[in-house]
Write an enzyme that holds these catalytic residues in place. Structure first.
Site, PDB file in Angstrom:
ATOM      1  NE  ARG B   9      -0.819  -0.241   4.938  1.00  0.00           N
ATOM      2  CZ  ARG B   9      -1.050   0.444   6.030  1.00  0.00           C
ATOM      3  NH1 ARG B   9      -2.076   1.329   5.952  1.00  0.00           N
ATOM      4  NH2 ARG B   9      -0.358   0.213   7.196  1.00  0.00           N
ATOM      5  CB  SER B  36      -5.934   2.726   5.907  1.00  0.00           C
ATOM      6  OG  SER B  36      -6.056   3.517   7.242  1.00  0.00           O
ATOM      7  CD  GLU B  57     -17.506   1.302   1.752  1.00  0.00           C
ATOM      8  OE1 GLU B  57     -18.972   1.324   1.794  1.00  0.00           O
ATOM      9  OE2 GLU B  57     -16.776   1.658   2.856  1.00  0.00           O
ATOM     10  CG  PHE B  82     -15.170  -2.127   3.595  1.00  0.00           C
ATOM     11  CD1 PHE B  82     -16.162  -2.916   4.179  1.00  0.00           C
ATOM     12  CD2 PHE B  82     -13.949  -1.297   4.113  1.00  0.00           C
ATOM     13  CE1 PHE B  82     -15.701  -3.022   5.688  1.00  0.00           C
ATOM     14  CE2 PHE B  82     -13.871  -1.520   5.582  1.00  0.00           C
ATOM     15  CZ  PHE B  82     -14.651  -2.269   6.371  1.00  0.00           C
ATOM     16  CG  HIS B 108      -6.092  -2.379   5.157  1.00  0.00           C
ATOM     17  ND1 HIS B 108      -5.495  -1.318   4.374  1.00  0.00           N
ATOM     18  CD2 HIS B 108      -5.672  -2.301   6.364  1.00  0.00           C
ATOM     19  CE1 HIS B 108      -4.692  -0.607   5.249  1.00  0.00           C
ATOM     20  NE2 HIS B 108      -4.948  -0.934   6.665  1.00  0.00           N
ATOM     21  NE  ARG B 167      -2.548  -2.336   9.560  1.00  0.00           N
ATOM     22  CZ  ARG B 167      -2.057  -2.628  10.779  1.00  0.00           C
ATOM     23  NH1 ARG B 167      -2.086  -4.028  11.133  1.00  0.00           N
ATOM     24  NH2 ARG B 167      -1.617  -1.921  11.754  1.00  0.00           N
TER      25      ARG B 167
END
Lengths: 279, 312
Positions: B9, B36, B57, B82, B108, B167
């Site tokens: 990421r 994030s 989303e 998500f 993630h 992550r």
């Protein structure tokens, strides 16, 4: 602002009648499809395609065109009639609605049919797409406008309210949406299935400029569209109070004609009614 | 270059920022997780081309689709669970059905999310994306590969792409000479006894396992199948034919992911047993990412044991 002329209104009403005829013929040939919701929004779509929108059937991807997103994709026959009568494709194609190999899919498909901006059919998604187009046009500094037509049953979808927030947050004043408030959905009266009122207050509370009009009053539709263009920093929602099946006495307000095509006999009667209307 | 361990990421955030500098058509969307997912870096540099859609989303995917229709190149990011779960139908109906140039880059993924637990650990996202027509699915193994993936899907490919990122920090594995190409696996080496087809964080685990096995006299190959769809079937066939035991390794459910993709192809073209290392038919749970990798058997040791057992 100058109000729309009487001559224009008369011309548009004739055009709407033509659209209704094509819708009915198309659906009768297909023997399936959505009659009621195509007829209820016919006046709105006529005002858009034959008066308000800047578009070019010879160049469907013209960069500066105004866009129309049919969020209530089941009213596909209405969109197809508007596109065919505008000259996007041959009128004879309408006979192929819902048939194997036809570009006129049961619900609009942008990959197969010129003039369809984006495939729709699963309710609740069109307004988000319209927002994205409106934001993209603003980034490009284009003055084009985006129109989006939602059903009233459709606003039960949660995503509609996500999009409602987004449009207001990003001040998408180049966006003008309609709720075709015909009061009926497949399972019955909207407010029996899932209470949707007060529609106007809801959109106002979400930060939209709202007009509440009779969706079969051509002058009111055109005037609302003109006024929406003058609004700054807010998207506009036109809540159009309509009648499901509008124009054909024996379809009007009948929930069973949400997803039922006319029989050949009904078609004959219906076309006669339209011909006699206003005579 | 690949010389330090970093989270994919983080590589994404940097790559996006650089991409934004050289291409004005890039727009980025996020659903309240830009800190994030690292899209916030782009957002800070190019606020007019960055759209935070809030915790929404489905709307984000629709908005990205609309932007693509005006010729923009949208990258839409949030957590994998998500992005692919909450917005699956929007991805199906709008992005894939209309074949839009929308890039879905989710972070993630998998159990290495760690302490947040099962609600935030996508172990079924590859399955959800792989089943969609027109979709390309890519799982980069390290930061270096991630940077190349992001540039490639922006510059060289038109159409929907799902990129699965993580992550936690991962060791660098790809050699400097490596050039990512969609649908082309990277062969570290082919083994005579066993071959491990791996993706994502499992590539470094597979390399470690192969080293241990080599010391035990077991010749093990490692292949980084970073594009899961379209699968590099040529390399896969070669790997299946050259060894005695074929193993897949992924930080994903064994249902619908890399192992399934490999099995689907081989069952029709070269039926051999495929030993699958991955999450069994279950959810994740809370814990540190290291603890969870051990708990779910996603370690070099587990790969070693599995291969030894299969060779018996």
């Amino acid at each position: 602002m100058a109000k729309v002329s009487q001559a224009t209104v008369i011309e548009l009403k004739e055009k709407a009648k033509e659209l209704r005829k094509e819708i009915l013929k198309m659906l009768t040939t297909a023997q399936s499809g959505h009659t009621g919701g195509s007829l209820s929004a016919a006046d709105i779509v006529t005002a858009l395609y034959f008066h308000k929108m800047r578009h070019n059937p010879k160049d469907p991807k013209w960069r500066e065109r105004d866009r129309f997103i049919l969020s209530k994709g089941h009213a596909a026959p209405l969109l197809y009639a508007a596109l065919a009568l505008s000259g996007y494709f041959s009128k004879s194609l309408m006979k192929t609605l819902r048939k194997l190999g036809s570009p006129l899919q049961g619900h609009p498909c942008s990959r197969t049919l010129p003039g369809v901006e984006i495939s729709t059919g699963s309710l609740g998604q069109g307004l988000s797409i319209a927002n994205g187009i409106a934001a993209g046009l603003k980034l490009d500094g284009l003055g084009s406008r985006v129109y989006c037509l939602l059903g009233d049953g459709e606003i039960q979808e949660g995503q509609v309210w996500e999009a409602a927030m987004t449009a207001a947050h990003y001040k998408l004043d180049n966006l003008c949406a309609f709720v075709d408030n015909n009061g009926l959905q497949i399972d019955g009266h909207c407010c029996d299935v899932m209470y949707i009122e007060p529609i106007v207050k809801k959109w106002e509370a979400f930060g939209w400029n709202v007009f509440d009009i009779n969706g079969h009053d051509m002058a009111a539709i055109v005037n609302a569209l003109d006024q929406a263009e003058t609004v700054r920093d807010k998207p506009t929602m036109i809540v159009a109070r309509t009648v499901k099946g509008k124009g054909i006495s024996f379809f009007e307000g009948k929930v069973q004609y949400h997803g039922m095509a006319p029989t050949p006999e009904e078609l004959k009667k219906a076309l006669k009614e339209l011909d006699e209307d206003g005579k | 270059m690949a010389n330090k361990s970093m989270a994919t990421r983080d590589a994404y955030g940097e790559a996006l920022l650089e991409l934004g500098k050289r291409r004005l058509d890039i727009v980025v969307l996020d659903a309240d997780l830009s800190g994030s997912t690292k899209t916030g870096k782009f957002g800070k540099a190019f606020p007019e081309r960055f759209f935070n859609i809030g915790v929404a989303e489905q709307d984000m995917i629709g908005m990205a689709s609309g932007l693509s229709l005006t010729g923009k190149l949208p990258f839409a990011s949030t957590f994998a669970v998500f992005e692919t779960g909450r917005a699956w139908e929007q991805i199906r109906q709008t992005v894939c059905y209309s074949n839009l140039n929308v890039k879905l880059v989710a972070t993630h993924s998998g159990i290495t999310v760690g302490e947040d637990g099962a609600s935030h650990q996508a172990v079924e996202d590859i399955a959800l994306m792989r089943v969609l027509p027109n979709m390309t699915v890519i799982v980069p193994s390290d930061g270096y590969e991630t940077t190349q993936v992001i540039n490639t899907i922006a510059d060289e490919y038109f159409g929907p792409v799902y990129v699965r990122l993580g992550r936690s920090k991962v060791p660098s594995v790809m050699p400097e000479r490596y050039r990512f190409k969609i649908g082309k696996a990277h062969v570290f080496n082919m083994g005579k006894d066993a071959n491990i087809i791996a993706a994502g964080i499992m590539v470094s685990m597979a390399i470690a396992a192969a080293e241990i096995l080599k010391k035990n006299g077991i010749d093990t190959g490692v292949i980084n199948m970073s594009t899961i769809k379209p699968l590099d079937t040529k390399t896969l066939l070669k790997a299946a034919k050259s060894c005695r035991v074929l193993v897949t390794a992924e930080e994903h459910s064994v249902i619908g992911g890399l192992g399934s993709a490999v099995s689907e192809f081989l069952s029709e073209h070269y039926p051999v047993p495929v030993v699958k290392i991955g999450i069994r038919d279950e959810f994740g749970c809370s814990g540190s990412s290291e603890e969870l990798l051990k708990f779910y058997g996603l370690t070099p040791d587990k790969i070693v044991k599995t291969i030894k057992k299969a060779l018996k």
